[in-house]
Design an enzyme around this catalytic site. Structure first.
Site, PDB file in Angstrom:
ATOM      1  N   LYS A  49      41.715  -0.443  14.609  1.00 29.36           N
ATOM      2  CA  LYS A  49      40.841  -0.556  13.437  1.00 29.36           C
ATOM      3  C   LYS A  49      40.419   0.820  12.932  1.00 29.36           C
ATOM      4  O   LYS A  49      40.479   1.127  11.735  1.00 29.36           O
ATOM      5  CB  LYS A  49      39.608  -1.380  13.816  1.00 29.36           C
ATOM      6  N   CYS A 100      33.118   0.901   5.264  1.00 26.04           N
ATOM      7  CA  CYS A 100      34.202   0.977   6.246  1.00 26.04           C
ATOM      8  C   CYS A 100      34.793   2.374   6.297  1.00 26.04           C
ATOM      9  O   CYS A 100      34.626   3.097   7.266  1.00 26.04           O
ATOM     10  CB  CYS A 100      35.281  -0.024   5.874  1.00 26.04           C
TER      11      CYS A 100
END
Ligand code: SAJ
Length: 442
Positions: free
Chosen positions: A215, A269
């Site tokens: 991720k 993010c």
């Protein structure tokens, strides 16, 4: 494993779509959020975030009785933690003079603590929140072990990163490949069983720390690629080149895919996750650190662009004093209502610090209340009496504006375009001077 009931902690951009999608697939879902205002709204059928299709799927899930919402978790077969992992505003780390941000894991910690009294033998717990490497094994597992149950033996524990793109969440949730990292292979398998309820993309199993790294690597890779696009824009300005043309030509190379420059990198993010790697190993991440610094500096570059456009090349410190500017778009990217970590808001504040009077217009959040940002009540009100119009976000509705119509509504004849949204000759024909980011020639 068979899942009759699952409990999802955190009903934000990820938790709510995930809860609604599980419920739409016949699973009983308890959605939990510690914010009673959000829970109250959701219980009344109102959705607190803007995401295409979310309201419909949420309301259908609620009406079906498969989804309930509360402030506290209950026993369930599986628990999913989908709470935010921001960084601290008031704390930083430092390595060789490079200051870096620190992840605030308090929401993850308290979500895990809330699960402890509900945890039973044979359960599955999945962390979805983006987290520094080893969070699952070193932070979550010890908390859950306070239940008296041993992680990996008495219950399954896995990390599964969320990779959906805001604006396309409901589709990508189902279609994207999904990585499930277990603290044991059995935990990974249990996670794969859970997500196979609705995921159509490939489900790939690995260990928890690899999944955490995956991720962080994805978003860091994108951040670095945007940073180089931003640097190319600065170089193009300097050398009299149109960076947008240059990028499109370079991208005809079969192995080159340069991203787009802009006013900076925002959202919850990409502007955050690379710091988790820097924090975890500052001595091994000079490139990641530098890319973050380049992107974080981009709002300052837009400020200079506006100063040059409005005051000429030899602008002084006071150049913008008293100048009126309309700032179009405060969201962190096109066609979303999300203002988190938005570089465009920073641009507005920098302009004001430099003495300009800025009116901001954000069609997706017209009532936003932001410190030191004056919101206009409409596009017309924002642009009517200004010296320059600054395009900060390529919202579809901004791109659809007609040059002559806009010209009739404003006294400004200067546009500063930081996203290459208004590139057509029509803008010049309508009487505007258009200064574009990354375009050193006109
Ligand atoms: N941006 C640019 N230039 C570009 C692309 C983006 O300046 O060429 C800016 C955007 O304007 C925005 C920021 O970067 O401010 C991030 O936007 P984004 O669309 O690249 O990504 P996010 O933050 O909305 O979603 C990302 C996605 N990650 C990747 O594409 C690797 C998404 O798949 C993740 O699920 C999401 O982060 C997340 O939750 O981590």
């Amino acid at each position: 494993m068979n899942f009759q009931k699952i409990c999802i902690l955190g009903l934000g951009y990820i938790g709510l779509p995930t809860a609604s999608t599980f419920a739409a697939h016949g699973v009983h879902v308890l959605g939990v959020d510690i914010n009673p205002r959000i829970v109250g709204m959701l219980q009344r059928g109102k959705v607190h975030i803007h995401e295409p299709g979310l309201r419909d799927i949420y309301q259908a899930a609620l009406a079906s009785g498969n989804l309930t919402v509360a402030t506290d978790p209950q026993e369930a077969d599986a628990f999913i933690i989908a709470v935010p992992t921001p960084f601290y505003d008031d704390r930083t780390g430092e390595y060789e003079g490079r200051k870096y941000k620190l992840a605030d894991m308090r929401a993850v910690t308290s979500a895990a603590e809330l699960i402890v009294p509900c945890l039973r033998k044979g359960n599955l717990v999945v962390l979805e929140s983006t987290s520094p490497p080893r969070t699952t094994t070193e932070l979550i597992a010890p908390i859950l072990a306070r239940s008296g149950l041993e992680p990996g033996r008495d219950f399954h524990l896995a990390y599964s990163p969320e990779r959906v793109l805001p604006g396309r969440i409901l589709n990508e949730l189902v279609e994207n490949a999904r990585v499930i990292g277990g603290i044991t292979p059995e935990s990974a398998q249990a996670g794969a069983d859970l997500y196979s309820i609705f995921v159509k993309g490939e489900i790939v199993q690995t260990d928890a720390t690899t999944a955490e790294m995956v991720k962080l690597m994805e978003n860091t890779y994108r951040d670095i690629n945007i940073a180089i696009a931003n640097e190319f824009a600065r170089l193009a300005d300097r050398f009299g080149v149109d960076v947008w043309e240059a990028i499109s030509l370079a991208n005809r190379h079969p192995r080159v895919k340069i991203l787009s420059p802009g006013p900076g990198v925002g959202g919850h993010c990409i502007s955050v996750d690379p710091w988790f790697l820097v924090e975890s190993a500052p001595e091994q991440t000079p490139l990641i650190y530098t890319a973050r610094s380049v992107n974080d500096a981009q709002p300052h570059y837009v400020l200079q662009l506006v100063e040059r456009a409005l005051c000429g090349p030899d602008f002084g410190a006071d150049g913008l004093r008293g100048k009126k500017i309309a700032a179009l778009g405060l969201a962190y990217k096109p066609d979303v209502d999300d203002l988190r970590e938005s570089p465009t808001i920073e641009v507005v504040r920098l302009l004001q610090d430099a003495g300009a009077q800025v009116m901001a217009w954000e069609p997706f959040k017209p009532d936003a209340k932001l410190d030191r940002v004056n919101m206009a009540s409409s596009l017309e009100a924002a642009i009517r009496d200004v010296d320059a119009i600054l395009l900060l976000v390529a919202h579809s509705e901004f791109l659809a504006l007609k040059p002559y119509e806009l010209a009739a509504q404003t006294r400004s004849r200067l546009i500063v375009d930081s996203v290459n949204g208004w590139k057509s000759p029509g803008w010049r024909e309508a009487g505007f001077q258009v200064v574009r980011l990354g375009v050193g020639k006109e």
